[in-house]
Scaffold this active site. Sequence first.
Site, PDB file in Angstrom:
ATOM      1  CB  CYS A   8      24.425  46.873 -11.376  1.00 12.70           C
ATOM      2  SG  CYS A   8      24.119  47.208 -13.106  1.00 12.70           S
ATOM      3  CG  HIS A  37      24.422  42.448 -10.883  1.00 13.50           C
ATOM      4  ND1 HIS A  37      23.154  42.778 -11.307  1.00 13.50           N
ATOM      5  CD2 HIS A  37      25.277  43.149 -11.689  1.00 13.50           C
ATOM      6  CE1 HIS A  37      23.235  43.643 -12.305  1.00 13.50           C
ATOM      7  NE2 HIS A  37      24.514  43.879 -12.561  1.00 13.50           N
ATOM      8  CG  ASN A  68      23.073  44.181 -16.016  1.00 11.96           C
ATOM      9  OD1 ASN A  68      22.334  44.392 -15.053  1.00 11.96           O
ATOM     10  ND2 ASN A  68      24.302  44.658 -16.079  1.00 11.96           N
TER      11      ASN A  68
HETATM   12  N1  ACO Z   1      28.208  41.909 -31.213  1.00  9.08           N
HETATM   13  C1  ACO Z   1      29.267  41.568 -31.961  1.00  9.08           C
HETATM   14  N2  ACO Z   1      30.498  42.047 -31.718  1.00  9.08           N
HETATM   15  C2  ACO Z   1      30.629  42.905 -30.686  1.00  9.08           C
HETATM   16  C3  ACO Z   1      29.555  43.301 -29.896  1.00  9.08           C
HETATM   17  C4  ACO Z   1      28.292  42.780 -30.208  1.00  9.08           C
HETATM   18  N3  ACO Z   1      27.195  43.085 -29.491  1.00  9.08           N
HETATM   19  N4  ACO Z   1      30.001  44.168 -28.942  1.00  9.08           N
HETATM   20  C5  ACO Z   1      31.316  44.305 -29.134  1.00  9.08           C
HETATM   21  N5  ACO Z   1      31.712  43.542 -30.191  1.00  9.08           N
HETATM   22  C6  ACO Z   1      33.049  43.396 -30.745  1.00  9.08           C
HETATM   23  C7  ACO Z   1      33.945  44.563 -30.412  1.00  9.08           C
HETATM   24  O1  ACO Z   1      33.767  45.619 -31.351  1.00  9.08           O
HETATM   25  C8  ACO Z   1      35.315  43.927 -30.511  1.00  9.08           C
HETATM   26  O2  ACO Z   1      35.669  43.836 -31.866  1.00  9.08           O
HETATM   27  P1  ACO Z   1      37.198  44.055 -32.338  1.00  9.08           P
HETATM   28  O3  ACO Z   1      37.979  42.958 -31.658  1.00  9.08           O
HETATM   29  O4  ACO Z   1      37.121  43.943 -33.822  1.00  9.08           O
HETATM   30  O5  ACO Z   1      37.574  45.415 -31.847  1.00  9.08           O
HETATM   31  C9  ACO Z   1      35.090  42.501 -29.992  1.00  9.08           C
HETATM   32  O6  ACO Z   1      33.678  42.278 -30.118  1.00  9.08           O
HETATM   33  C10 ACO Z   1      35.542  42.293 -28.555  1.00  9.08           C
HETATM   34  O7  ACO Z   1      34.990  43.354 -27.750  1.00  9.08           O
HETATM   35  P2  ACO Z   1      35.258  43.429 -26.190  1.00  9.08           P
HETATM   36  O8  ACO Z   1      34.506  44.601 -25.626  1.00  9.08           O
HETATM   37  O9  ACO Z   1      36.719  43.367 -25.928  1.00  9.08           O
HETATM   38  O10 ACO Z   1      34.568  42.050 -25.730  1.00  9.08           O
HETATM   39  P3  ACO Z   1      34.549  41.361 -24.312  1.00  9.08           P
HETATM   40  O11 ACO Z   1      34.959  39.960 -24.443  1.00  9.08           O
HETATM   41  O12 ACO Z   1      35.206  42.200 -23.247  1.00  9.08           O
HETATM   42  O13 ACO Z   1      32.981  41.320 -23.975  1.00  9.08           O
HETATM   43  C11 ACO Z   1      31.380  42.484 -22.589  1.00  9.08           C
HETATM   44  C12 ACO Z   1      32.267  42.538 -23.846  1.00  9.08           C
HETATM   45  C13 ACO Z   1      30.337  41.396 -22.790  1.00  9.08           C
HETATM   46  C14 ACO Z   1      30.683  43.839 -22.459  1.00  9.08           C
HETATM   47  C15 ACO Z   1      32.204  42.171 -21.333  1.00  9.08           C
HETATM   48  O14 ACO Z   1      33.346  42.971 -21.296  1.00  9.08           O
HETATM   49  C16 ACO Z   1      31.425  42.372 -20.053  1.00  9.08           C
HETATM   50  O15 ACO Z   1      30.482  41.675 -19.770  1.00  9.08           O
HETATM   51  N6  ACO Z   1      31.837  43.318 -19.184  1.00  9.08           N
HETATM   52  C17 ACO Z   1      31.211  43.536 -17.903  1.00  9.08           C
HETATM   53  C18 ACO Z   1      29.955  44.324 -18.037  1.00  9.08           C
HETATM   54  C19 ACO Z   1      29.280  44.387 -16.656  1.00  9.08           C
HETATM   55  O16 ACO Z   1      29.431  43.530 -15.840  1.00  9.08           O
HETATM   56  N7  ACO Z   1      28.530  45.389 -16.362  1.00  9.08           N
HETATM   57  C20 ACO Z   1      27.944  45.361 -15.006  1.00  9.08           C
HETATM   58  C21 ACO Z   1      27.575  46.576 -14.536  1.00  9.08           C
HETATM   59  S1  ACO Z   1      26.360  47.321 -15.543  1.00  9.08           S
HETATM   60  C22 ACO Z   1      25.722  48.657 -14.642  1.00  9.08           C
HETATM   61  O17 ACO Z   1      26.108  48.952 -13.586  1.00  9.08           O
HETATM   62  C23 ACO Z   1      24.680  49.524 -15.282  1.00  9.08           C
END
Ligand code: ACO
Length: 324
Positions: A113, A247, A277
């Site tokens: 990214c 980004h 993304n």
């Molecule tokens: N739909 C519904 N529920 C979901 C989904 C989904 N798509 N995905 C995860 N959940 C659930 C999980 O199972 C979890 O359930 P639980 O509490 O029962 O265990 C709950 O939602 C919370 O999951 P988290 O992963 O803790 O959610 P979070 O608030 O951290 O959001 C996210 C996840 C959106 C991925 C966030 O952490 C994020 O954006 N991280 C950064 C990602 C990023 O910036 N990547 C950039 C680089 S990418 C690259 O370089 C290729």
Amino acid sequence: MKQILMTGVGSYLPETILTNNDLSQFVDTNDSWIKQRTGIESRRKAKPEELTSDLAVRAAEKALHSAGLAANDIDCIIVATTTPDCTFPATATIVQNKLGAFNAFAFDVQAVCAGFVYALSVANGLMSSGQGKNTLVIGAETFTKLLDWSDRSTCVLFGDGAGAVVLQAEESEDGYGIIANTLHSDGRYKDILYVDGGVSSTGSIGHVRMQGRDVFKHAVEKLAAAMDEVLSIAELTADDIDWLVPHQANVRIINAMQKKLNLADEKVIKTVSTHANTSAASIPLALAAGVEAGKIKPGHLLALEAIGGGLSWGACLVRFGRPG
Ligand code: ACO
């Protein structure tokens, strides 16, 4: 003193739109979770026969047009991508052939990214040392081809697209073009964002794996530090920024950066809701959207920042266009 000016921008998105509701038909997710956690409403998806180089060429043609250049004016092509057409040759050489830009040398940059800010920095270094007067820097991805569509924690986050800029080395007023950049990596964090395949490991392509919460934490902290660093190199402050073009991974990361820099909503380009993304393509796609909407104008100071797998991250300050 030669400046490395950004004189053209173009982008391309594949036609197929996948909404959050579309995804909820085959994976356990829903529109409100995705929107609330990421700000994403839809993303574009390339057709199986549509290659990263095809997207890159469409974006590059628009960037060349906006710079008033022809393909044979280009002497360097850099493609930032994690989803190359094939293991080799470099996608940039395939783009060169499709464009007919036979006066160029061409190669790929792989920093996931962060690829576009890495490619800008590489181009700046080459051009400042006299290699490449007119350079095409392209971020292009068919990232949906790397996804495990049964993994809801990753498959909802990504999309496909391409963006391109033309850089031109010209004698110019100081303070235009690429003003400052910084690049960083920390390989100790490989396991929080990676693909579980590769030529020398499994022999297969693999799929994206991510510990989203950890990536999120590093993203805000490291991007804010990188932005402080480039502002300090340029002896500027956040008040000087006309547009933050970040980004586009998650609107919450973008909002956190906006808050740290104390920037008004009117100074931040946000395209994550409809692009998702797109990895290395996300910044030039956002840049093109800002220019097309008449927001970004020549003379504006742009702050670009990105982080991705590696971890690798960086930031860049550019005064857009030409003086006058
Ligand atoms: N739909 C519904 N529920 C979901 C989904 C989904 N798509 N995905 C995860 N959940 C659930 C999980 O199972 C979890 O359930 P639980 O509490 O029962 O265990 C709950 O939602 C919370 O999951 P988290 O992963 O803790 O959610 P979070 O608030 O951290 O959001 C996210 C996840 C959106 C991925 C966030 O952490 C994020 O954006 N991280 C950064 C990602 C990023 O910036 N990547 C950039 C680089 S990418 C690259 O370089 C290729």
